[in-house]
Scaffold this motif. Structure first.
Motif, mmCIF file in Angstrom:
data_model
loop_
_atom_site.group_PDB
_atom_site.id
_atom_site.type_symbol
_atom_site.label_atom_id
_atom_site.label_comp_id
_atom_site.label_asym_id
_atom_site.label_seq_id
_atom_site.Cartn_x
_atom_site.Cartn_y
_atom_site.Cartn_z
ATOM 1 N N ARG A 113 0.849 -1.188 0.000
ATOM 2 C CA ARG A 113 0.000 0.000 0.000
ATOM 3 C C ARG A 113 0.881 1.232 0.000
ATOM 4 O O ARG A 113 1.741 1.390 0.868
ATOM 5 N N GLY A 114 0.678 2.096 -0.962
ATOM 6 C CA GLY A 114 1.412 3.342 -1.035
ATOM 7 C C GLY A 114 0.474 4.528 -0.949
ATOM 8 O O GLY A 114 -0.506 4.600 -1.695
ATOM 9 N N GLN A 115 0.742 5.430 -0.026
ATOM 10 C CA GLN A 115 -0.022 6.659 0.112
ATOM 11 C C GLN A 115 0.928 7.841 0.150
ATOM 12 O O GLN A 115 2.154 7.673 0.144
ATOM 13 N N LYS A 116 0.347 9.022 0.201
ATOM 14 C CA LYS A 116 1.149 10.240 0.209
ATOM 15 C C LYS A 116 2.117 10.266 1.379
ATOM 16 O O LYS A 116 3.247 10.734 1.258
ATOM 17 N N ASN A 117 1.679 9.706 2.526
ATOM 18 C CA ASN A 117 2.453 9.855 3.752
ATOM 19 C C ASN A 117 3.148 8.577 4.220
ATOM 20 O O ASN A 117 3.897 8.605 5.186
ATOM 21 N N PHE A 139 2.685 -6.206 9.187
ATOM 22 C CA PHE A 139 3.109 -5.244 8.171
ATOM 23 C C PHE A 139 3.974 -4.162 8.787
ATOM 24 O O PHE A 139 3.971 -3.945 10.003
ATOM 25 N N TYR A 140 4.711 -3.523 7.902
ATOM 26 C CA TYR A 140 5.657 -2.483 8.293
ATOM 27 C C TYR A 140 5.322 -1.228 7.517
ATOM 28 O O TYR A 140 5.182 -1.263 6.287
ATOM 29 N N ASP A 141 5.182 -0.119 8.244
ATOM 30 C CA ASP A 141 4.910 1.176 7.624
ATOM 31 C C ASP A 141 6.174 2.024 7.603
ATOM 32 O O ASP A 141 6.762 2.298 8.665
ATOM 33 N N PHE A 142 6.597 2.429 6.390
ATOM 34 C CA PHE A 142 7.667 3.410 6.243
ATOM 35 C C PHE A 142 6.998 4.781 6.113
ATOM 36 O O PHE A 142 6.410 5.091 5.073
ATOM 37 N N ASN A 143 7.056 5.574 7.162
ATOM 38 C CA ASN A 143 6.375 6.871 7.171
ATOM 39 C C ASN A 143 7.277 7.960 6.596
ATOM 40 O O ASN A 143 8.459 8.050 6.944
ATOM 41 N N ASP A 144 6.695 8.787 5.726
ATOM 42 C CA ASP A 144 7.452 9.852 5.073
ATOM 43 C C ASP A 144 7.539 11.117 5.920
ATOM 44 O O ASP A 144 8.442 11.924 5.730
ATOM 45 N N ASP A 145 6.606 11.279 6.841
ATOM 46 C CA ASP A 145 6.613 12.453 7.720
ATOM 47 C C ASP A 145 7.702 12.261 8.776
ATOM 48 O O ASP A 145 7.688 11.281 9.533
ATOM 49 N N LYS A 146 8.645 13.191 8.843
ATOM 50 C CA LYS A 146 9.767 13.059 9.785
ATOM 51 C C LYS A 146 9.297 13.079 11.233
ATOM 52 O O LYS A 146 10.007 12.616 12.129
ATOM 53 N N ASN A 147 8.077 13.581 11.475
ATOM 54 C CA ASN A 147 7.547 13.622 12.834
ATOM 55 C C ASN A 147 6.755 12.363 13.195
ATOM 56 O O ASN A 147 6.273 12.237 14.324
ATOM 57 N N THR A 148 6.612 11.460 12.225
ATOM 58 C CA THR A 148 5.886 10.211 12.460
ATOM 59 C C THR A 148 6.851 9.042 12.320
ATOM 60 O O THR A 148 7.448 8.856 11.255
#
Length: 293
Positions: A113-117, A139-148
């Motif tokens: 799953r790919g989203q904006k964030n 599952f593993y989420d790679f978050n793009d927001d540096k604060n998340t």
């Protein structure tokens, strides 16, 4: 030379037969839906999604590709004036799923799953034997927001029982935020639920069913700030109860249309000095169609 020609013709025939018998990638279904979600007690904003889905099959592999676009819809304008921020496109999703049976009772599943964030990579399974069921995903989420922070998730149905048309499952969720967790930030969370699935009505074209999700316990761990425990909210024991009503109408042998409605009542418990959260109600509506080949 004359002896070679029959051999060549035989070889060509075998190759052609093998090519003809080889599995092909086929489209099994496609559909579209509109889904809206709202949480009360906070900002009067709905999440509105438009989904487009295509199902595929290759040999015993099943695939689906989903593309979605999201809008934040402000349903309440305090000043009763036009506002460009009342309807804002703020996210999108591209999702790829697969499923493959490894045995008669065991299926391997996966998802990207790919989203904006964030980007999510997921692996899971489905198992059934007689009246007993089990399934799960990690599952593993790679978050793009540096604060998340990045996060590891586990959503498991360790045991389920099918009693006639009714299915009862135990659900467990665990989330671990990874990396350097700052003071006053959440480290992990857990939730235990009972889920119930049951048909309500089955006619010649119309069918109705229900799904219930009932939280038993839920908790979180937060990192202390300035040597003091961080206040937070979590669902109280038996404090999250969700009910879906799902309807499907067979327009033809190939075309189905559906309407699903979900509603949730929540009770929060504040910890370490936090006030109880007032987001007490959640609602969801999805309407769409599915065409099968």
């Amino acid at each position: 030379m004359l002896k070679i020609i029959p051999l060549l013709l035989t070889a060509l025939g075998l190759v052609s037969a093998a090519a003809y018998a080889a599995p092909e990638l086929t489209v099994t279904n496609f559909g579209q839906s509109i889904e809206t979600e709202n949480v009360s007690g906070g900002a009067e904003v709905d999440d509105l999604w438009l989904w487009n889905t295509v199902g595929l099959k290759y040999d015993d592999w099943s695939f689906s590709l989903t593309a979605g676009k999201k809008w934040a819809v402000n349903t309440y304008n305090k000043d009763k004036k036009d506002n460009d921020d009342n309807f804002v496109s703020d996210n999108s999703r591209l999702q790829f799923d697969f499923s493959k049976p490894l045995t008669e009772n065991f299926n391997l599943t996966g998802r990207y799953r790919g989203q904006k964030n964030f980007d999510r990579f997921q692996i899971g399974y489905n198992y059934s034997y007689g009246m007993f069921l089990s399934s799960g995903d990690v599952f593993y989420d790679f978050n793009d927001d540096k604060n998340t922070p990045d996060a590891f998730h586990a959503e498991l149905f360790p045991i389920g029982v099918k009693l006639g048309p009714v299915t009862l499952k135990y659900y467990f969720e665990y989330v671990e935020n990874l990396g350097e967790i700052g003071a006053g930030e959440q480290e992990n969370s857990t939730e235990h639920q009972i889920r119930l699935y049951a048909p309500l009505y089955k006619g010649e074209r119309l069918s109705l069913s229900t799904e219930g999700r009932f939280t038993l316990t839920a908790d979180q761990e937060w990192k202390a700030k300035d040597g003091k425990a961080t206040g937070y909210n979590h669902f109280d024991d038996f404090g999250r109860n969700r009910l879906y009503l799902k309807s499907n109408y067979a327009v033809s042998e190939n075309l189905d249309v559906y309407l699903n409605v979900g509603y949730e009542i929540r009770e929060f418990k504040g910890e370490d000095g936090a006030k109880d959260d007032n987001n007490k109600y959640w609602s969801n509506v999805a309407v769409g169609y599915n065409y099968k080949f």
